[in-house]
Design an enzyme around this catalytic site. Structure first.
Site, mmCIF file in Angstrom:
data_model
loop_
_atom_site.group_PDB
_atom_site.id
_atom_site.type_symbol
_atom_site.label_atom_id
_atom_site.label_comp_id
_atom_site.label_asym_id
_atom_site.label_seq_id
_atom_site.Cartn_x
_atom_site.Cartn_y
_atom_site.Cartn_z
ATOM 1 N N SER A 9 0.840 -1.206 0.000
ATOM 2 C CA SER A 9 0.000 0.000 0.000
ATOM 3 C C SER A 9 0.867 1.245 0.000
ATOM 4 C CB SER A 9 -0.909 0.020 1.231
ATOM 5 O OG SER A 9 -1.442 1.327 1.387
ATOM 6 N N HIS A 34 -1.063 -1.478 -4.213
ATOM 7 C CA HIS A 34 -2.352 -1.129 -3.602
ATOM 8 C C HIS A 34 -2.449 0.386 -3.474
ATOM 9 C CE1 HIS A 34 -5.877 -2.219 -1.125
ATOM 10 N NE2 HIS A 34 -5.530 -1.233 -0.320
ATOM 11 N N ASP A 36 -4.725 3.407 -2.222
ATOM 12 C CA ASP A 36 -5.828 3.743 -1.329
ATOM 13 C C ASP A 36 -6.368 5.137 -1.618
ATOM 14 O OD1 ASP A 36 -6.136 1.517 0.574
ATOM 15 O OD2 ASP A 36 -4.057 1.962 1.093
ATOM 16 N N MET A 38 -9.031 7.958 -0.706
ATOM 17 C CA MET A 38 -9.892 8.375 0.416
ATOM 18 C C MET A 38 -10.425 9.773 0.171
ATOM 19 S SD MET A 38 -7.477 7.229 3.556
ATOM 20 C CE MET A 38 -6.819 5.570 3.690
ATOM 21 N N HIS A 67 -8.199 0.701 -4.219
ATOM 22 C CA HIS A 67 -9.143 0.525 -3.108
ATOM 23 C C HIS A 67 -9.850 1.862 -2.862
ATOM 24 C CE1 HIS A 67 -9.524 -0.363 1.533
ATOM 25 N NE2 HIS A 67 -10.701 -0.314 0.930
ATOM 26 N N MET A 69 -12.076 4.143 -0.957
ATOM 27 C CA MET A 69 -12.762 4.418 0.318
ATOM 28 C C MET A 69 -13.455 5.765 0.148
ATOM 29 S SD MET A 69 -9.770 3.023 2.803
ATOM 30 C CE MET A 69 -8.585 3.150 1.467
ATOM 31 N N MET A 138 -11.487 -5.937 5.392
ATOM 32 C CA MET A 138 -10.667 -4.998 6.170
ATOM 33 C C MET A 138 -10.311 -5.621 7.518
ATOM 34 S SD MET A 138 -10.154 -2.373 4.258
ATOM 35 C CE MET A 138 -9.176 -1.510 5.507
ATOM 36 N N ASP A 176 -6.425 -6.378 4.494
ATOM 37 C CA ASP A 176 -5.845 -5.034 4.450
ATOM 38 C C ASP A 176 -5.876 -4.407 5.840
ATOM 39 O OD1 ASP A 176 -5.059 -2.473 3.811
ATOM 40 O OD2 ASP A 176 -6.772 -2.035 2.491
ATOM 41 N N GLY A 178 -2.579 -3.734 9.022
ATOM 42 C CA GLY A 178 -1.763 -4.397 10.047
ATOM 43 C C GLY A 178 -1.144 -5.704 9.599
HETATM 44 C C1 DX5 Z 1 -6.313 1.613 5.459
HETATM 45 C C2 DX5 Z 1 -5.836 1.264 4.069
HETATM 46 C C3 DX5 Z 1 -4.687 0.343 4.058
HETATM 47 C C4 DX5 Z 1 -3.440 0.840 4.734
HETATM 48 C C5 DX5 Z 1 -2.720 -0.339 5.293
HETATM 49 O O1 DX5 Z 1 -7.524 2.258 5.388
HETATM 50 O O2 DX5 Z 1 -6.890 0.674 3.326
HETATM 51 O O3 DX5 Z 1 -4.408 -0.115 2.737
HETATM 52 O O4 DX5 Z 1 -2.592 1.565 3.904
HETATM 53 O O5 DX5 Z 1 -1.611 0.099 5.992
HETATM 54 P P1 DX5 Z 1 -0.817 -0.810 7.022
HETATM 55 O O6 DX5 Z 1 -0.310 -1.996 6.268
HETATM 56 O O7 DX5 Z 1 0.266 0.087 7.502
HETATM 57 O O8 DX5 Z 1 -1.792 -1.202 8.113
HETATM 58 ZN ZN ZN Z 2 -6.435 -0.355 1.376
#
Ligand code: DX5
Ligand code: ZN
Length: 225
Positions: A9, A34, A36, A38, A67, A69, A138, A176, A178
């Site tokens: 990501s 990936h 993201d 937002m 992805h 969001m 998630m 996705d 942690g």
């Molecule tokens: C969170 C994102 C993830 C995020 C994951 O909303 O969708 O893709 O970047 O980041 P890590 O791997 O650091 O938890």
């Molecule tokens: Zn993501």
């Protein structure tokens, strides 16, 4: 079952050098990237949009795993397809009608994914499963990188994997939030096969090793029913 794939990501990357960050993880063995997106509405954070994605598209042949969001994904599918997305995943909890959004993604030539937040049950995506290339479960509340993996997602991953097997599909299950070698092993054992990793890859001194470690942890703990 489908093989394991790591999808770094870029949220955890150095945004001033996004192009070279993307090239670096691809060279380090990541098949996917990936991205993201937002909107500050569906999640309390703003990242980037289609313009940023199209600017890095010519630099790498990684599969662009977008992805969304955002509250109104249907309105933006064409933009992300034109920007070079290969897979477009939107949230079932968003305001857009799921059937129409999936059709739009497919008609734009992309693979469709649907994501569920931690509070959404696995069976929320069952009606759409036959048309999906991927389901994104998630393992944190969406919005920010660097959060702790939630083990409570694991029964949902297993329920989805069982349904996918029952229907004879080969839908990917992506996790996705942690993800590191330890949580990749746990979620692989539960039934996941695509692993998003932000911090554990981009903040590592050796991203290629971080990617390899996630893959071998996942492959060593694959779902066996
Ligand atoms: C969170 C994102 C993830 C995020 C994951 O909303 O969708 O893709 O970047 O980041 P890590 O791997 O650091 O938890
Ligand atoms: Zn993501």
């Amino acid at each position: 079952m489908s093989r394991s794939i790591v999808s770094p990501s870029v949220l955890a990357a150095d945004f001033s050098a996004l192009g070279s960050e993307a090239v670096k993880v691809r060279a380090g063995g990541a098949e996917y990237l990936h991205l993201d997106v937002m909107d500050g509405c569906f999640v309390p954070n703003i990242s980037f949009g289609a313009g940023v994605i199209s600017s890095i598209r010519p630099l790498t042949d990684a599969v662009f795993d977008v992805h969304l969001m955002i509250e109104h994904p249907l309105d933006y599918i064409e933009d992300f397809a034109k920007a070079g997305a290969d897979i477009i995943t939107f949230h079932i909890e968003s305001a857009s009608p799921a059937d129409e959004t999936i059709e739009k993604i497919i008609s734009c030539g992309c693979r469709a994914g649907v994501s569920i937040k931690p509070a959404t049950p696995a069976d929320a995506v069952f009606p759409y499963l036959d048309r999906l290339a991927m389901v994104l479960v998630m393992t944190v509340e969406p919005g920010f990188g660097g959060q702790k993996y939630m083990e409570s997602a694991e029964p949902k991953i297993t329920a989805l994997r069982r349904e996918i097997i029952k229907r004879n599909l080969n839908t990917d299950i992506e996790v996705d939030g942690g993800i590191n070698p330890l949580t990749a092993a746990r979620s692989a054992y539960a039934g996941a096969n695509v692993f998003v990793a932000g911090s554990s890859v981009f903040k590592s001194d050796d991203p290629a090793k971080a990617i390899a470690d996630i893959l071998s942890a996942a492959d060593g703990h694959a779902f066996n029913g």
